[in-house]
Motif scaffolding. Sequence first.
Motif, short mmCIF file in Angstrom:
data_model
loop_
_atom_site.label_atom_id
_atom_site.label_comp_id
_atom_site.label_asym_id
_atom_site.label_seq_id
_atom_site.Cartn_x
_atom_site.Cartn_y
_atom_site.Cartn_z
N UNK A 175 18.15 19.04 22.56
CA UNK A 175 19.16 20.07 22.33
C UNK A 175 20.14 20.20 23.51
N UNK A 176 19.95 19.40 24.57
CA UNK A 176 20.85 19.49 25.73
C UNK A 176 22.26 19.11 25.28
N UNK A 177 23.26 19.96 25.54
CA UNK A 177 24.56 19.78 24.88
C UNK A 177 25.45 18.69 25.47
N UNK A 178 25.22 18.31 26.71
CA UNK A 178 26.14 17.38 27.36
C UNK A 178 25.44 16.06 27.66
N UNK A 179 25.52 15.16 26.69
CA UNK A 179 24.96 13.81 26.82
C UNK A 179 26.01 12.82 26.33
N UNK A 180 25.76 11.56 26.63
CA UNK A 180 26.70 10.52 26.25
C UNK A 180 26.61 10.24 24.75
N UNK A 181 27.50 9.35 24.30
CA UNK A 181 27.48 8.94 22.88
C UNK A 181 26.17 8.25 22.52
N UNK A 182 25.44 7.77 23.53
CA UNK A 182 24.14 7.11 23.32
C UNK A 182 22.99 8.10 23.42
N UNK A 183 23.33 9.40 23.48
CA UNK A 183 22.32 10.44 23.59
C UNK A 183 21.51 10.27 24.87
N UNK A 184 22.21 9.94 25.95
CA UNK A 184 21.54 9.61 27.22
C UNK A 184 22.35 10.14 28.39
N UNK A 185 21.77 10.03 29.58
CA UNK A 185 22.41 10.38 30.84
C UNK A 185 22.35 9.17 31.78
N UNK A 186 23.31 9.05 32.72
CA UNK A 186 24.30 10.05 33.12
C UNK A 186 25.45 10.17 32.13
N UNK A 187 26.10 11.32 32.24
CA UNK A 187 27.26 11.64 31.41
C UNK A 187 28.26 12.36 32.29
N UNK A 188 29.55 12.05 32.13
CA UNK A 188 30.60 12.60 32.99
C UNK A 188 31.68 13.25 32.16
N UNK A 189 32.17 14.38 32.64
CA UNK A 189 33.35 15.01 32.07
C UNK A 189 34.36 15.26 33.18
#
Length: 220
Positions: free
Chosen positions: A52-66
């Motif tokens: 349910x973590x809202x900020x993940x990549x298109x692959x549903x993974x981390x790292x993710x950057x905004x």
Amino acid sequence: MEEEKVQIFYWPGLKARAHVINFIAGWTGESDKIIWNPNGVPAYPGTPEFDSFPTKSAWDALPYMEHGKVKIGQSMAIVQYLSRWWGFGGAVHSHDFALSQQAISASYDMYNILSKLHYSTTGTRKERFDTAFGDNGEITKNLAIWNSLISETTGWVSTTTPHAQPGDLCLAAMCSIIVDLQSDALDKFGKLKRLHETVQAKDGIKEVERLNPTGYFKRE
């Protein structure tokens, strides 16, 4: 300006996929331009909280950057973006740019090798790493290739640019992970060891190492 701040989501303190990002930031002196985990530290994969973590990549993974309208995953893509945003490594000859890109890809290959050794079910983890660090092992062979890529003239992967490029920092970040697994792993590779030591001497990198002391990969 707030847009100068980059938001990155990843687990703190780990020498893992975000280590290359931290090395770029530490070397360029831009670490204070990153806001880590503004939504709080993410839970680990496999848990309902991570799902349910809202900020993940298109692959549903981390790292993710905004960063403003830019929203991307993939650690090497983030490295490329931040290097360009911070003006690191762009104004070089196309040949040196290509050599840096090659080193970035090589560092990602090494991360995948370490992941395979860590998670494989063939033999024990210790046996797998012992073999990989042996004279004919996969890690040792790749370190030898990295050593051959470094210019005798510049001390970096660039042949004409006498200072570090993003690819150098990606190799150095992986060396940081590797020497935690085997302290003498670079001893046979003089150019690579000098590159590693030169990067480690930078104050910004010392701070990265202080804040991220925990190796993700375990030998046993």
